[in-house]
Design a protein around this motif. Structure first.
Motif, PDB file in Angstrom:
ATOM      1  N   LEU A 174       0.837  -1.204   0.000  1.00 14.10           N
ATOM      2  CA  LEU A 174       0.000   0.000   0.000  1.00 14.10           C
ATOM      3  C   LEU A 174       0.871   1.253   0.000  1.00 14.10           C
ATOM      4  N   PHE A 175       1.914   1.252   0.815  1.00  9.95           N
ATOM      5  CA  PHE A 175       2.822   2.402   0.846  1.00  9.95           C
ATOM      6  C   PHE A 175       3.407   2.662  -0.539  1.00  9.95           C
ATOM      7  N   ILE A 176       3.912   1.612  -1.160  1.00 16.11           N
ATOM      8  CA  ILE A 176       4.557   1.763  -2.468  1.00 16.11           C
ATOM      9  C   ILE A 176       3.540   2.216  -3.515  1.00 16.11           C
ATOM     10  N   ALA A 177       2.324   1.688  -3.434  1.00 15.86           N
ATOM     11  CA  ALA A 177       1.280   2.049  -4.402  1.00 15.86           C
ATOM     12  C   ALA A 177       0.880   3.509  -4.294  1.00 15.86           C
ATOM     13  N   GLY A 178       1.091   4.133  -3.139  1.00 12.28           N
ATOM     14  CA  GLY A 178       0.694   5.523  -2.962  1.00 12.28           C
ATOM     15  C   GLY A 178       1.705   6.537  -3.465  1.00 12.28           C
ATOM     16  N   ILE A 179       2.910   6.097  -3.848  1.00 14.29           N
ATOM     17  CA  ILE A 179       3.965   7.039  -4.221  1.00 14.29           C
ATOM     18  C   ILE A 179       3.602   7.834  -5.471  1.00 14.29           C
ATOM     19  N   VAL A 180       3.273   7.138  -6.566  1.00 21.19           N
ATOM     20  CA  VAL A 180       2.982   7.824  -7.829  1.00 21.19           C
ATOM     21  C   VAL A 180       1.713   8.671  -7.743  1.00 21.19           C
ATOM     22  N   PRO A 181       0.588   8.129  -7.233  1.00 23.15           N
ATOM     23  CA  PRO A 181      -0.597   9.000  -7.090  1.00 23.15           C
ATOM     24  C   PRO A 181      -0.337  10.224  -6.211  1.00 23.15           C
ATOM     25  N   GLY A 182       0.434  10.043  -5.127  1.00 24.63           N
ATOM     26  CA  GLY A 182       0.762  11.182  -4.270  1.00 24.63           C
ATOM     27  C   GLY A 182       1.564  12.235  -5.013  1.00 24.63           C
ATOM     28  N   ALA A 183       2.532  11.777  -5.817  1.00 19.66           N
ATOM     29  CA  ALA A 183       3.340  12.715  -6.605  1.00 19.66           C
ATOM     30  C   ALA A 183       2.479  13.448  -7.633  1.00 19.66           C
ATOM     31  N   LEU A 184       1.521  12.740  -8.229  1.00 21.02           N
ATOM     32  CA  LEU A 184       0.622  13.373  -9.193  1.00 21.02           C
ATOM     33  C   LEU A 184      -0.258  14.427  -8.525  1.00 21.02           C
ATOM     34  N   MET A 185      -0.696  14.155  -7.296  1.00 22.09           N
ATOM     35  CA  MET A 185      -1.490  15.139  -6.556  1.00 22.09           C
ATOM     36  C   MET A 185      -0.674  16.402  -6.317  1.00 22.09           C
ATOM     37  N   VAL A 186       0.582  16.230  -5.915  1.00 23.33           N
ATOM     38  CA  VAL A 186       1.456  17.386  -5.690  1.00 23.33           C
ATOM     39  C   VAL A 186       1.642  18.167  -6.988  1.00 23.33           C
ATOM     40  N   PHE A 187       1.910  17.457  -8.086  1.00 19.46           N
ATOM     41  CA  PHE A 187       2.131  18.109  -9.371  1.00 19.46           C
ATOM     42  C   PHE A 187       0.892  18.884  -9.821  1.00 19.46           C
ATOM     43  N   ALA A 188      -0.289  18.271  -9.680  1.00 23.68           N
ATOM     44  CA  ALA A 188      -1.529  18.933 -10.106  1.00 23.68           C
ATOM     45  C   ALA A 188      -1.772  20.210  -9.310  1.00 23.68           C
ATOM     46  N   MET A 189      -1.487  20.184  -8.015  1.00 27.12           N
ATOM     47  CA  MET A 189      -1.687  21.382  -7.195  1.00 27.12           C
ATOM     48  C   MET A 189      -0.638  22.451  -7.493  1.00 27.12           C
ATOM     49  N   ILE A 190       0.577  22.033  -7.804  1.00 27.93           N
ATOM     50  CA  ILE A 190       1.611  23.001  -8.193  1.00 27.93           C
ATOM     51  C   ILE A 190       1.202  23.725  -9.482  1.00 27.93           C
ATOM     52  N   VAL A 191       0.673  22.973 -10.446  1.00 31.12           N
ATOM     53  CA  VAL A 191       0.205  23.588 -11.698  1.00 31.12           C
ATOM     54  C   VAL A 191      -0.921  24.571 -11.411  1.00 31.12           C
TER      55      VAL A 191
END
Length: 467
Positions: A174-191
């Motif tokens: 579960l931890f590993i599966a959350g890495i990419v979606p979490g990074a995408l959330m950060v990227f979307a908010m930065i944009v």
């Protein structure tokens, strides 16, 4: 009185208590006791269930340890150093400080695992600086609230631990599966922050200085080491989540007791000039002594004391819901929706609505045991559904009327709750786009797991394709 009528009256009563502000744990406990009596179940069942959770739930030990980790790194000043690095990287862009706040939220989340802690820490540090830089105070507070949503997605995550415990899934996976979606959330908010800041011409631009970036990166090495330690241990299987939490706490204690005070003495002249320097050049390092550790630990214990009983009482709640037929009724409704995507998106809608009125923990402990098996029955991968479920739960932190992060951001910034909604809605839209993408593209959750693109590529490079 019929059972259905009695349960309805009990449910209405506890809903009224919830509206009056009674703590969620007590609301659920009252409902559990009331329905247990209505079902004719002995009260000893509640005590037995609570005892079993606390004696058999080894994975839950990671929860208080990661909470303590977040408090330790905040007290040590590591969070400030991570923020300084993020600003050095992004400050040359319009809205750089807002984007730095979101980036710092992602870095802080990778150590603390808590949404509200991330919002409180980043909001209290960066809101005053954003206001000084010409940002709208409402936007600044909304940015802190939105940035905190990644706290339960980027590992280590307290809610992933709870989900894995309840659903009997590998917490490491579960931890590993959350890495990419979490990074995408950060990227979307930065944009989003970049677009809004550019349209409003907010922020003071600084020159992109590779030396400053390098200096702040070196200054934040303790934070990066803590992040790397957790991810390395979990990804390679060297640590279980509980062991990783224990190792990280030990590292933070050593840093606070030894490394930071030494660093502070080596840079005492630099700190004396702190009031005359711009925020982008600040490096504040405090450290803490043995006398302060009990108070830090007590604060973490208070938070754990709220969460742990709620998890335990939820086990009995699930049993009572099954006895009342609620699980079977919801299963019938979802299955009637049709195949894979209708079931998945209906489950997402249920999570979204629940997140509007409940915090992520009760949403998880009430709905996950009901929705996850139904999703699995139509072919949704359990790990992917866990990520989809929890991304939806994290979005609930900025959806009114509950929106815990909105309340936290309002509290630490002084901006009224309802004035945050104008700009938090923009972040909400960007997060919803990521949520739909995670639901439609299973590879986003599984790319770092065995069988995923990145995992297989790395295996081929380092293991010659032999796995």
């Amino acid at each position: 009185m019929e059972l259905g009528t009695l349960v309805t009256l009990i449910s209405i009563s506890v809903t009224f208590l919830f509206m009056l502000g009674v703590p969620v744990f007590l609301v659920i406990a009252y409902w559990v006791v009331g329905t247990s009596l209505a079902l004719g179940q002995p009260m000893v069942n509640i005590g037995t269930a609570l005892s079993d959770v606390f004696t058999d739930g080894f994975a839950l030990l990671a929860m208080p340890l990661f909470i303590l980790t977040g408090d330790l790194i905040n007290r040590a000043g590591i969070a400030r150093r991570l923020s300084d690095f993020a600003y050095a990287c992004l400050g040359w862009l319009r809205g750089g400080l807002a984007m730095a706040a979101i980036g710092a939220s992602g870095l802080f989340a990778a150590i603390s695992g808590s949404n509200s802690a991330t919002t409180a820490t980043i909001g209290s540090m960066l809101h005053p600086e954003m206001v000084k830089g010409g940002y709208d105070p409402r936007f600044s507070a909304a940015t802190a609230a939105a940035g905190g949503t990644v706290g339960i997605i980027i590992p280590p995550s307290i809610i992933f631990i709870v989900y894995g415990f309840i659903m009997n899934l590998s917490i490491n996976d579960l931890f590993i599966a959350g890495i990419v979606p979490g990074a995408l959330m950060v990227f979307a908010m930065i944009v989003t922050a970049f677009i809004v800041s550019t349209l409003n011409k907010w922020g003071v631009l600084i020159r992109l200085d590779p030396i400053r970036v390098l200096k702040t990166a070196l200054g934040g090495w303790l934070g990066f080491f803590a992040i790397g330690l957790v991810l390395w241990g979990i990804y390679t299987g060297k640590f279980s989540p509980t062991e990783a939490a224990g190792v990280t706490v030990g590292f933070c204690v050593i840093v606070g007791f030894v490394c930071l005070p030494i660093y502070r003495r080596m840079n005492i002249d630099e700190e004396k000039e702190i009031n005359t320097r711009s925020w982008s050049e600040m490096i504040v390092v405090r450290g803490f002594g043995p006398r302060e550790l009990p108070s830090i630990t007590m604060r973490s214990a208070q938070i754990t004391g709220i969460l742990a009983p709620l998890i335990a009482i939820s086990v009995v709640m699930q049993q009572n819901l099954s006895s009342l037929g609620a699980k079977a009724l919801l299963e019938e409704f979802l299955i009637s929706m049709g195949g894979y995507y209708p079931v998945l998106f209906t489950a997402m809608a249920i999570v979204f609505v629940a997140g509007m009125v409940l915090e992520s923990l009760p949403v998880t402990i009430i709905l996950a045991p009901i929705l996850a098996p139904i999703a699995a029955s139509v072919g949704v991968d359990p790990i992917q559904f866990a990520v989809v479920f929890l991304v939806g739960a994290s979005i609930g932190f900025i959806t009114p009327p509950y929106g815990l992060n909105l309340y936290v951001a309002s509290g630490v910034t002084g901006v009224p709750y309802f004035r945050l909604l104008r700009y938090s809605t923009l972040y909400l839209i960007s997060l919803l786009i990521v949520w739909v993408a995670v639901a439609l593209i299973p590879e986003l959750s599984k790319t770092l797991l065995p069988g995923g693109i990145v995992y297989e590529t790395l295996s081929g490079l380092f293991l010659g394709g032999d796995g």
